[in-house]
Design an enzyme around this catalytic site. Structure first.
Site, PDB file in Angstrom:
ATOM      1  N   ARG A  31       0.837  -1.210   0.000  1.00 57.09           N
ATOM      2  CA  ARG A  31       0.000   0.000   0.000  1.00 57.09           C
ATOM      3  C   ARG A  31       0.870   1.258   0.000  1.00 57.09           C
ATOM      4  O   ARG A  31       1.878   1.312   0.715  1.00 57.09           O
ATOM      5  CB  ARG A  31      -0.917   0.027   1.229  1.00 57.09           C
ATOM      6  CG  ARG A  31      -1.985  -1.006   1.160  1.00 57.09           C
ATOM      7  CD  ARG A  31      -3.015  -0.887   2.265  1.00 57.09           C
ATOM      8  NE  ARG A  31      -3.672  -2.188   2.394  1.00 57.09           N
ATOM      9  CZ  ARG A  31      -4.528  -2.681   1.525  1.00 57.09           C
ATOM     10  NH1 ARG A  31      -4.896  -1.975   0.467  1.00 57.09           N
ATOM     11  NH2 ARG A  31      -5.050  -3.881   1.703  1.00 57.09           N
ATOM     12  N   ASP A  32       0.431   2.242  -0.797  1.00 60.00           N
ATOM     13  CA  ASP A  32       1.124   3.530  -0.821  1.00 60.00           C
ATOM     14  C   ASP A  32       0.969   4.213   0.535  1.00 60.00           C
ATOM     15  O   ASP A  32      -0.103   4.204   1.125  1.00 60.00           O
ATOM     16  CB  ASP A  32       0.551   4.412  -1.940  1.00 60.00           C
ATOM     17  CG  ASP A  32       1.468   5.571  -2.285  1.00 60.00           C
ATOM     18  OD1 ASP A  32       2.020   5.576  -3.404  1.00 60.00           O
ATOM     19  OD2 ASP A  32       1.639   6.475  -1.431  1.00 60.00           O
ATOM     20  N   ILE A  33       2.045   4.807   0.999  1.00 57.83           N
ATOM     21  CA  ILE A  33       2.036   5.450   2.314  1.00 57.83           C
ATOM     22  C   ILE A  33       1.160   6.715   2.324  1.00 57.83           C
ATOM     23  O   ILE A  33       0.671   7.123   3.374  1.00 57.83           O
ATOM     24  CB  ILE A  33       3.493   5.774   2.744  1.00 57.83           C
ATOM     25  CG1 ILE A  33       3.638   5.857   4.234  1.00 57.83           C
ATOM     26  CG2 ILE A  33       4.023   7.011   2.063  1.00 57.83           C
ATOM     27  CD1 ILE A  33       5.085   5.857   4.699  1.00 57.83           C
ATOM     28  N   ASN A  89       4.193   6.788 -13.458  1.00 57.17           N
ATOM     29  CA  ASN A  89       4.766   8.124 -13.625  1.00 57.17           C
ATOM     30  C   ASN A  89       6.184   8.003 -14.166  1.00 57.17           C
ATOM     31  O   ASN A  89       6.938   7.118 -13.752  1.00 57.17           O
ATOM     32  CB  ASN A  89       4.794   8.862 -12.280  1.00 57.17           C
ATOM     33  CG  ASN A  89       3.412   9.229 -11.800  1.00 57.17           C
ATOM     34  OD1 ASN A  89       2.535   9.561 -12.596  1.00 57.17           O
ATOM     35  ND2 ASN A  89       3.191   9.153 -10.500  1.00 57.17           N
ATOM     36  N   VAL A  98      10.408   8.054  -7.147  1.00 55.66           N
ATOM     37  CA  VAL A  98      11.204   6.854  -6.864  1.00 55.66           C
ATOM     38  C   VAL A  98      11.565   6.228  -8.207  1.00 55.66           C
ATOM     39  O   VAL A  98      10.676   5.830  -8.973  1.00 55.66           O
ATOM     40  CB  VAL A  98      10.430   5.852  -5.977  1.00 55.66           C
ATOM     41  CG1 VAL A  98      11.287   4.620  -5.705  1.00 55.66           C
ATOM     42  CG2 VAL A  98       9.996   6.504  -4.667  1.00 55.66           C
ATOM     43  N   HIS A 102       7.352   1.460 -10.983  1.00 54.73           N
ATOM     44  CA  HIS A 102       6.258   0.926 -10.172  1.00 54.73           C
ATOM     45  C   HIS A 102       4.927   1.325 -10.796  1.00 54.73           C
ATOM     46  O   HIS A 102       4.785   2.434 -11.324  1.00 54.73           O
ATOM     47  CB  HIS A 102       6.326   1.432  -8.724  1.00 54.73           C
ATOM     48  CG  HIS A 102       6.522   2.908  -8.630  1.00 54.73           C
ATOM     49  ND1 HIS A 102       7.748   3.494  -8.802  1.00 54.73           N
ATOM     50  CD2 HIS A 102       5.652   3.915  -8.387  1.00 54.73           C
ATOM     51  CE1 HIS A 102       7.635   4.801  -8.672  1.00 54.73           C
ATOM     52  NE2 HIS A 102       6.365   5.091  -8.433  1.00 54.73           N
ATOM     53  N   HIS A 104       1.121   2.307 -10.028  1.00 53.87           N
ATOM     54  CA  HIS A 104       0.136   2.689  -9.015  1.00 53.87           C
ATOM     55  C   HIS A 104      -1.183   2.024  -9.419  1.00 53.87           C
ATOM     56  O   HIS A 104      -1.658   2.233 -10.543  1.00 53.87           O
ATOM     57  CB  HIS A 104      -0.094   4.201  -9.010  1.00 53.87           C
ATOM     58  CG  HIS A 104       1.083   5.035  -8.620  1.00 53.87           C
ATOM     59  ND1 HIS A 104       1.210   5.624  -7.378  1.00 53.87           N
ATOM     60  CD2 HIS A 104       2.195   5.385  -9.308  1.00 53.87           C
ATOM     61  CE1 HIS A 104       2.344   6.315  -7.336  1.00 53.87           C
ATOM     62  NE2 HIS A 104       2.960   6.194  -8.487  1.00 53.87           N
TER      63      HIS A 104
HETATM   64  P1  5GP Z   1       6.014   8.171  -7.821  1.00 56.10           P
HETATM   65  O1  5GP Z   1       5.767   9.579  -7.360  1.00 56.10           O
HETATM   66  O2  5GP Z   1       7.498   7.887  -7.978  1.00 56.10           O
HETATM   67  O3  5GP Z   1       5.214   7.762  -9.020  1.00 56.10           O
HETATM   68  O4  5GP Z   1       5.464   7.244  -6.657  1.00 56.10           O
HETATM   69  C1  5GP Z   1       6.133   6.998  -5.484  1.00 56.10           C
HETATM   70  C2  5GP Z   1       5.097   6.657  -4.447  1.00 56.10           C
HETATM   71  O5  5GP Z   1       5.755   6.056  -3.353  1.00 56.10           O
HETATM   72  C3  5GP Z   1       4.338   7.865  -3.905  1.00 56.10           C
HETATM   73  O6  5GP Z   1       2.943   7.728  -4.185  1.00 56.10           O
HETATM   74  C4  5GP Z   1       4.628   7.833  -2.393  1.00 56.10           C
HETATM   75  O7  5GP Z   1       3.516   8.185  -1.604  1.00 56.10           O
HETATM   76  C5  5GP Z   1       5.076   6.413  -2.179  1.00 56.10           C
HETATM   77  N1  5GP Z   1       6.020   6.244  -1.076  1.00 56.10           N
HETATM   78  C6  5GP Z   1       7.101   7.031  -0.808  1.00 56.10           C
HETATM   79  N2  5GP Z   1       7.768   6.553   0.246  1.00 56.10           N
HETATM   80  C7  5GP Z   1       7.092   5.446   0.660  1.00 56.10           C
HETATM   81  C8  5GP Z   1       7.315   4.512   1.733  1.00 56.10           C
HETATM   82  O8  5GP Z   1       8.267   4.589   2.512  1.00 56.10           O
HETATM   83  N3  5GP Z   1       6.412   3.504   1.862  1.00 56.10           N
HETATM   84  C9  5GP Z   1       5.343   3.369   1.007  1.00 56.10           C
HETATM   85  N4  5GP Z   1       4.519   2.346   1.226  1.00 56.10           N
HETATM   86  N5  5GP Z   1       5.114   4.228  -0.010  1.00 56.10           N
HETATM   87  C10 5GP Z   1       5.981   5.255  -0.173  1.00 56.10           C
END
Ligand code: 5GP
Length: 120
Positions: A31-33, A89, A98, A102, A104
């Site tokens: 799950r996303d944080i 993304n 990140v 990945h 979503h």
């Molecule tokens: P991006 O912005 O790279 O597409 O998505 C990265 C996602 O990772 C974001 O939606 C963010 O909320 C999530 N995220 C960042 N740090 C953590 C973490 O430590 N644990 C979890 N579960 N999600 C994280």
């Protein structure tokens, strides 16, 4: 964390706690944080690629694994019938933070439009 290690490699290794919802030989889902919908799960290939394009070019079979894992997550979250959105993304305008590709997986409620900047 080594310079080359991403946050998600640490999650997969169990070094950072996560609410894991699915895993198999090639993928890992948690799950996303900061959830942006009632269901918001990240599906990550265990092997690291920077983004969707690099994954597709480097290992199309692994990309298919990610898509199938997303469907399994949707099934286990009970949103297979109601529908879900899968987002990858890529780089800064899309908000990628990140750099370990990945998906979503979003759903559990009607989702809004996307693509335009937030209004002030
Ligand atoms: P991006 O912005 O790279 O597409 O998505 C990265 C996602 O990772 C974001 O939606 C963010 O909320 C999530 N995220 C960042 N740090 C953590 C973490 O430590 N644990 C979890 N579960 N999600 C994280």
């Amino acid at each position: 964390m080594s310079e080359d290690e991403t946050l998600f490699e640490r999650v997969i290794a169990g070094e950072i706690p996560a609410d894991v919802v699915y895993q198999d030989e090639t993928t890992f889902a948690f799950r996303d944080i900061r959830p942006q919908a009632r269901v918001h799960v990240l599906v990550v290939p265990r092997k690291r690629y920077r983004n969707l394009g690099e994954l597709a070019a480097g290992d199309p079979g692994l990309l298919a694994d990610v898509a199938l894992a997303a469907r399994k997550v949707a099934e286990s979250e009970g949103i297979l019938e109601s529908g879900y959105r899968v987002v990858f993304n890529t780089d800064s305008d899309a908000g990628q933070t990140v750099f370990h590709v990945h998906a979503h997986v979003l759903g559990g409620e009607p989702l809004g439009l996307f693509g335009a900047p937030d209004e002030d």
